[in-house]
Design a protein around this motif. Structure first.
Motif, PDB file in Angstrom:
ATOM      1  N   PRO A 146       2.673  -2.120 -10.980  1.00 55.01           N
ATOM      2  CA  PRO A 146       1.345  -1.534 -11.223  1.00 55.01           C
ATOM      3  C   PRO A 146       0.279  -2.004 -10.238  1.00 55.01           C
ATOM      4  O   PRO A 146      -0.593  -1.218  -9.847  1.00 55.01           O
ATOM      5  N   GLN A 147       0.324  -3.271  -9.828  1.00 52.15           N
ATOM      6  CA  GLN A 147      -0.695  -3.771  -8.897  1.00 52.15           C
ATOM      7  C   GLN A 147      -0.538  -3.136  -7.512  1.00 52.15           C
ATOM      8  O   GLN A 147      -1.518  -2.717  -6.893  1.00 52.15           O
ATOM      9  N   VAL A 148       0.692  -3.069  -7.054  1.00 57.61           N
ATOM     10  CA  VAL A 148       0.948  -2.447  -5.752  1.00 57.61           C
ATOM     11  C   VAL A 148       0.599  -0.967  -5.795  1.00 57.61           C
ATOM     12  O   VAL A 148       0.007  -0.422  -4.853  1.00 57.61           O
ATOM     13  N   ALA A 149       0.941  -0.298  -6.904  1.00 65.78           N
ATOM     14  CA  ALA A 149       0.640   1.128  -7.037  1.00 65.78           C
ATOM     15  C   ALA A 149      -0.862   1.374  -7.002  1.00 65.78           C
ATOM     16  O   ALA A 149      -1.339   2.326  -6.371  1.00 65.78           O
ATOM     17  N   ALA A 150      -1.632   0.500  -7.656  1.00 71.32           N
ATOM     18  CA  ALA A 150      -3.084   0.671  -7.692  1.00 71.32           C
ATOM     19  C   ALA A 150      -3.714   0.472  -6.313  1.00 71.32           C
ATOM     20  O   ALA A 150      -4.772   1.039  -6.019  1.00 71.32           O
ATOM     21  N   LEU A 151      -3.067  -0.317  -5.476  1.00 75.32           N
ATOM     22  CA  LEU A 151      -3.612  -0.622  -4.145  1.00 75.32           C
ATOM     23  C   LEU A 151      -2.933   0.172  -3.036  1.00 75.32           C
ATOM     24  O   LEU A 151      -3.147  -0.110  -1.855  1.00 75.32           O
ATOM     25  N   SER A 152      -2.143   1.158  -3.406  1.00 75.31           N
ATOM     26  CA  SER A 152      -1.291   1.838  -2.427  1.00 75.31           C
ATOM     27  C   SER A 152      -2.074   2.434  -1.260  1.00 75.31           C
ATOM     28  O   SER A 152      -1.650   2.322  -0.101  1.00 75.31           O
ATOM     29  N   GLU A 153      -3.200   3.058  -1.517  1.00 82.36           N
ATOM     30  CA  GLU A 153      -3.961   3.670  -0.425  1.00 82.36           C
ATOM     31  C   GLU A 153      -4.491   2.616   0.541  1.00 82.36           C
ATOM     32  O   GLU A 153      -4.533   2.834   1.754  1.00 82.36           O
ATOM     33  N   HIS A 154      -4.902   1.480   0.015  1.00 84.28           N
ATOM     34  CA  HIS A 154      -5.398   0.402   0.875  1.00 84.28           C
ATOM     35  C   HIS A 154      -4.250  -0.236   1.664  1.00 84.28           C
ATOM     36  O   HIS A 154      -4.446  -0.684   2.798  1.00 84.28           O
ATOM     37  N   ILE A 155      -3.074  -0.268   1.056  1.00 81.58           N
ATOM     38  CA  ILE A 155      -1.915  -0.849   1.740  1.00 81.58           C
ATOM     39  C   ILE A 155      -1.431   0.070   2.853  1.00 81.58           C
ATOM     40  O   ILE A 155      -1.089  -0.381   3.952  1.00 81.58           O
ATOM     41  N   LEU A 156      -1.415   1.364   2.589  1.00 82.92           N
ATOM     42  CA  LEU A 156      -0.862   2.319   3.544  1.00 82.92           C
ATOM     43  C   LEU A 156      -1.817   2.643   4.689  1.00 82.92           C
ATOM     44  O   LEU A 156      -1.377   2.987   5.787  1.00 82.92           O
ATOM     45  N   ASN A 157      -3.110   2.567   4.441  1.00 84.04           N
ATOM     46  CA  ASN A 157      -4.099   2.901   5.474  1.00 84.04           C
ATOM     47  C   ASN A 157      -4.677   1.611   6.045  1.00 84.04           C
ATOM     48  O   ASN A 157      -5.370   0.869   5.348  1.00 84.04           O
ATOM     49  N   VAL A 158      -4.393   1.360   7.304  1.00 87.55           N
ATOM     50  CA  VAL A 158      -4.755   0.091   7.932  1.00 87.55           C
ATOM     51  C   VAL A 158      -5.704   0.344   9.098  1.00 87.55           C
ATOM     52  O   VAL A 158      -5.435   1.186   9.957  1.00 87.55           O
ATOM     53  N   ASP A 159      -6.804  -0.387   9.124  1.00 87.80           N
ATOM     54  CA  ASP A 159      -7.716  -0.388  10.267  1.00 87.80           C
ATOM     55  C   ASP A 159      -7.616  -1.771  10.902  1.00 87.80           C
ATOM     56  O   ASP A 159      -8.138  -2.754  10.361  1.00 87.80           O
ATOM     57  N   ALA A 160      -6.939  -1.860  12.038  1.00 86.90           N
ATOM     58  CA  ALA A 160      -6.670  -3.163  12.652  1.00 86.90           C
ATOM     59  C   ALA A 160      -7.957  -3.894  13.025  1.00 86.90           C
ATOM     60  O   ALA A 160      -8.032  -5.125  12.907  1.00 86.90           O
ATOM     61  N   ASP A 161      -8.970  -3.163  13.471  1.00 92.37           N
ATOM     62  CA  ASP A 161     -10.234  -3.806  13.846  1.00 92.37           C
ATOM     63  C   ASP A 161     -10.886  -4.463  12.634  1.00 92.37           C
ATOM     64  O   ASP A 161     -11.366  -5.605  12.709  1.00 92.37           O
ATOM     65  N   ASP A 162     -10.910  -3.738  11.514  1.00 92.64           N
ATOM     66  CA  ASP A 162     -11.493  -4.300  10.295  1.00 92.64           C
ATOM     67  C   ASP A 162     -10.672  -5.481   9.778  1.00 92.64           C
ATOM     68  O   ASP A 162     -11.225  -6.472   9.287  1.00 92.64           O
ATOM     69  N   GLU A 163      -9.347  -5.360   9.883  1.00 93.56           N
ATOM     70  CA  GLU A 163      -8.478  -6.453   9.440  1.00 93.56           C
ATOM     71  C   GLU A 163      -8.761  -7.720  10.251  1.00 93.56           C
ATOM     72  O   GLU A 163      -8.841  -8.823   9.704  1.00 93.56           O
ATOM     73  N   PHE A 164      -8.901  -7.549  11.561  1.00 93.84           N
ATOM     74  CA  PHE A 164      -9.137  -8.703  12.426  1.00 93.84           C
ATOM     75  C   PHE A 164     -10.494  -9.329  12.132  1.00 93.84           C
ATOM     76  O   PHE A 164     -10.617 -10.565  12.043  1.00 93.84           O
TER      77      PHE A 164
END
Length: 276
Positions: free
Chosen positions: A229-247
């Motif tokens: 359930p936790q992974v499912a709830a965060l799926s869009e954030h997990i699948l969509n990655v902005d490397a600049d924001d992550e850094f």
């Protein structure tokens, strides 16, 4: 040599004829043994020579030409694919010609590390240490992405160099403005370098990137077939990655964490008991 041998054979033939010895066809053919034939010179393999060096398909061969060509090759093909033989082929000379300017592969790799470090844009001393750390890490990441091959050579090198120590000097001079103990300053510098280098390695490997259609389908299939359930709830954030924001997020965590370590030290340094 060949003319002298032929002349001697002609004299022998004439003497044989005078004595009535029948002529043999073998007497008229002069065979030059292999050791008498001209030997190819080394310069014939590596190209014509000039007063300044070997002429390659890229122009006059020089130490700088070799280093720049090697740098372009590792950025284009990757560090693992690099070899002195391929370097010679790229320049247009026999690989042995390269060793006249660079003693061995290890020495050339050290030159590539220096080239990468020279390309770094190290911030000046006018910034406060938090902004300096952010600017330095951003500049390091940009340089590494422009020169991925050189960066990998740098990341795999364990040698000290004057250029690397110059970067360390600038980093520690900046951290000296904060109230770090000497050991904390060294560890803070290592933390900044470790985060920056490893993020770039992760990024260049493709691990920090948005997932394509096949990867998304695989991900969704897995979470639908399991109780996550936790992974499912965060799926869009997990699948969509902005490397600049992550850094930027990681840099913010790093600098804020270092600031939090400074607060108790600063409080103790400014407390009345320390001024009595």
């Amino acid at each position: 040599m060949k003319g002298r041998i032929a002349g001697a054979w002609n004299c022998l033939i004439a003497a044989s004829a005078a004595l009535g010895v029948s002529k043999s066809p073998q007497l008229y053919s002069v065979e030059i043994s292999s050791w008498m034939r001209p030997r190819p010179r080394l310069c014939a393999k590596i190209g014509p020579m000039s007063g300044t060096g070997v002429i390659s398909k890229r122009g006059t061969l020089s130490r700088q030409n070799i280093i720049q060509t090697a740098a372009a090759m590792v950025d284009r093909d990757g560090a693992d694919a690099f070899s002195m033989r391929r370097l010679g082929a790229e320049i247009g000379v026999d690989p042995m010609a390269v060793y006249h300017y660079i003693p061995n592969r290890a020495a050339l790799l050290r030159e590539l590390v220096r080239l990468f470090l020279d390309a770094l844009d190290v911030p000046g001393p006018t910034l406060i240490w938090q902004d300096w750390v952010r600017a330095f890490s951003q500049n390091f990441r940009s340089t590494a992405k422009r020169h991925p091959g050189l960066f990998r050579v740098f990341s795999q090198s364990g040698d000290w160099s004057a250029e690397y120590l110059a970067v360390e000097e600038a980093l520690h001079a900046t951290l000296a403005e904060a109230v770090f103990s000497p050991q904390q300053r060294v560890r803070a510098g290592r933390l900044v370098m470790a985060y920056t280098e490893n993020f770039v390695l992760w990024e260049l490997s493709g691990s920090i990137a948005s997932n394509d259609a096949d990867e998304r389908a695989q991900f969704i299939g897995l979470i639908e077939s399991r109780d996550l359930p936790q992974v499912a709830a965060l799926s869009e954030h997990i699948l969509n990655v902005d490397a600049d924001d992550e850094f930027a997020f990681g840099l913010d965590v790093t600098t804020r964490g270092l600031e939090a370590m400074l607060c108790p030290l600063a409080t103790r340094a400014d407390s009345p008991s320390n001024h009595s």
